[in-house]
Scaffold this active site. Sequence first.
Site, mmCIF file in Angstrom:
data_model
loop_
_atom_site.group_PDB
_atom_site.id
_atom_site.type_symbol
_atom_site.label_atom_id
_atom_site.label_comp_id
_atom_site.label_asym_id
_atom_site.label_seq_id
_atom_site.Cartn_x
_atom_site.Cartn_y
_atom_site.Cartn_z
ATOM 1 N N GLY A 83 -55.011 -20.006 52.340
ATOM 2 C CA GLY A 83 -55.271 -18.725 51.674
ATOM 3 C C GLY A 83 -56.687 -18.247 51.945
ATOM 4 N N SER A 137 -57.763 -15.919 53.789
ATOM 5 C CA SER A 137 -57.892 -14.555 54.308
ATOM 6 C C SER A 137 -58.445 -13.557 53.304
ATOM 7 C CB SER A 137 -56.525 -14.065 54.812
ATOM 8 O OG SER A 137 -55.605 -13.997 53.741
ATOM 9 N N ARG A 138 -58.277 -13.855 52.026
ATOM 10 C CA ARG A 138 -58.674 -12.879 50.996
ATOM 11 C C ARG A 138 -59.207 -13.615 49.779
ATOM 12 N NH1 ARG A 138 -54.035 -11.040 48.918
ATOM 13 N NH2 ARG A 138 -52.505 -11.822 50.395
ATOM 14 N N ASN A 182 -55.987 -23.776 48.381
ATOM 15 C CA ASN A 182 -56.344 -22.593 47.605
ATOM 16 C C ASN A 182 -55.234 -21.549 47.552
ATOM 17 O OD1 ASN A 182 -58.353 -20.306 46.675
ATOM 18 N ND2 ASN A 182 -57.492 -19.618 48.629
ATOM 19 N N SER A 205 -56.617 -23.694 37.935
ATOM 20 C CA SER A 205 -56.981 -22.518 37.140
ATOM 21 C C SER A 205 -57.158 -22.972 35.703
ATOM 22 C CB SER A 205 -55.861 -21.479 37.205
ATOM 23 O OG SER A 205 -56.053 -20.490 36.213
ATOM 24 N N TYR A 256 -46.680 -19.762 36.337
ATOM 25 C CA TYR A 256 -47.938 -19.917 37.066
ATOM 26 C C TYR A 256 -48.751 -21.055 36.439
ATOM 27 C CZ TYR A 256 -52.641 -18.735 38.745
ATOM 28 O OH TYR A 256 -53.895 -18.785 39.294
ATOM 29 N N ALA A 316 -47.694 -23.564 34.752
ATOM 30 C CA ALA A 316 -47.064 -24.866 35.055
ATOM 31 C C ALA A 316 -47.481 -25.338 36.441
ATOM 32 C CB ALA A 316 -45.545 -24.738 34.962
ATOM 33 N N LYS A 318 -50.197 -24.601 38.063
ATOM 34 C CA LYS A 318 -51.629 -24.935 38.116
ATOM 35 C C LYS A 318 -51.898 -26.249 37.388
ATOM 36 C CE LYS A 318 -52.634 -22.202 40.909
ATOM 37 N NZ LYS A 318 -53.462 -22.420 42.096
#
Lengths: 244, 80
Positions: free
Chosen positions: A8, A10-11, A87, A139, A152, A154, A156
């Site tokens: 990840g 790229s951004r 990431n 997170s 989400y 769960a 993380k």
Amino acid sequence: MRNVVVTGGSRGLGLGIVRRLLAAGYRTIAIARKESNPLSLVMEAANRERPGSARFVAFDLAEIGEIARLVKALRHDVGEIYGLVNNAAVGFDGVLALMPTSQIEQLVRVNTLSPIVLTKYVVRTMMADGGGRIVNVASIIGFTGYSGLSVYGATKASMLGFTRSLAREVGRMGVNVNAVAPGFVDTEMTQGLADEQRQQIARRSALRRLPDVEDVANAVEFLLGDNARSITGTVLTVDAGNTA
Amino acid sequence: MSVKVEIVTQFEEVAKQQEKTLAPLSDELVLLDSGLDSLCLAIVVARLEDKLGIDPFTADDAEFPVTLGDFIRVYEDARR
Ligand SMILES: NC(=O)c1ccc[n+]([C@@H]2O[C@H](COP(=O)([O-])OP(=O)(O)OC[C@H]3O[C@@H](n4cnc5c(N)ncnc54)[C@H](OP(=O)(O)O)[C@@H]3O)[C@@H](O)[C@H]2O)c1
């Protein structure tokens, strides 16, 4: 030059991590489905200064069955992999009771299954090469609650459990495994957040603001660096005191 | 180098590197009695992938062999 793979890259946070690691002298391999303009600019500048220091590999991390081949190709093209930063993730939100099962599956696939399988293949090569570093981007939602982010959250939380047990498993082979838990940072993933919510999160944080991309990138760089050689199995929270 | 020779070489090198005492290698030797634990066997598999270009255990249905002879056979079959 030490090679670090950043998924990840790229951004958002991943791009910030790539930028920081390049500045710190690493060679970075960013992985995402498509290269972004900002990443192209960062890579161009880095490669002008240190030719070959920044690479991009287009790959869909949801393609679990292709991950072994990806790692094999990376090893072949760049040699020893010193660091892996897991990431990449997707951040769909929505009440669980209405979330399409396909979306639940996609969240678990990209955020949990994929980094675990990628780590499986990379950690073996690290062990064979005498050591390495793995940083999982979790997170604060992995240990605090946020309505609309149950799936989400769960995924993380799963990365935190993965970090602790894997650290115990591969420690004696010289591989350190840690996690970074960012609070809310302004990226494309959090665009859905209303201004008002954003201000409320800042107000409730000890430092009265949100952390930025550079704060998270600095934490990742620290965990990859020689100064963190005795740190493994931990979670570094970067949330401007939101969960303090 | 034959597959068998390469495998034996990697067992010996990993044992040395990880400071493990290797049992006398024979086809009947049970891998878990070889002196290498499962992490060391993972290193052997990673190195063999580098040397031979194959990892026969990537496929979902591949079970890990019990004896050294089985282990060598899996690689010989994958080579064909
Ligand atoms: N932003 C926050 O507030 C926040 C807070 C806590 C934790 N985090 C965590 O930080 C990490 C990065 O988040 P972000 O905010 O930077 O997200 P983002 O801006 O949405 O970027 C996500 C990155 O992951 C890549 N990606 C997504 N799906 C992929 C796939 N199937 N295959 C390959 N690459 C894929 C994207 O590239 P492509 O789309 O081109 O594939 C992009 O580079 C995530 O793990 C997230 O959970 C973020």
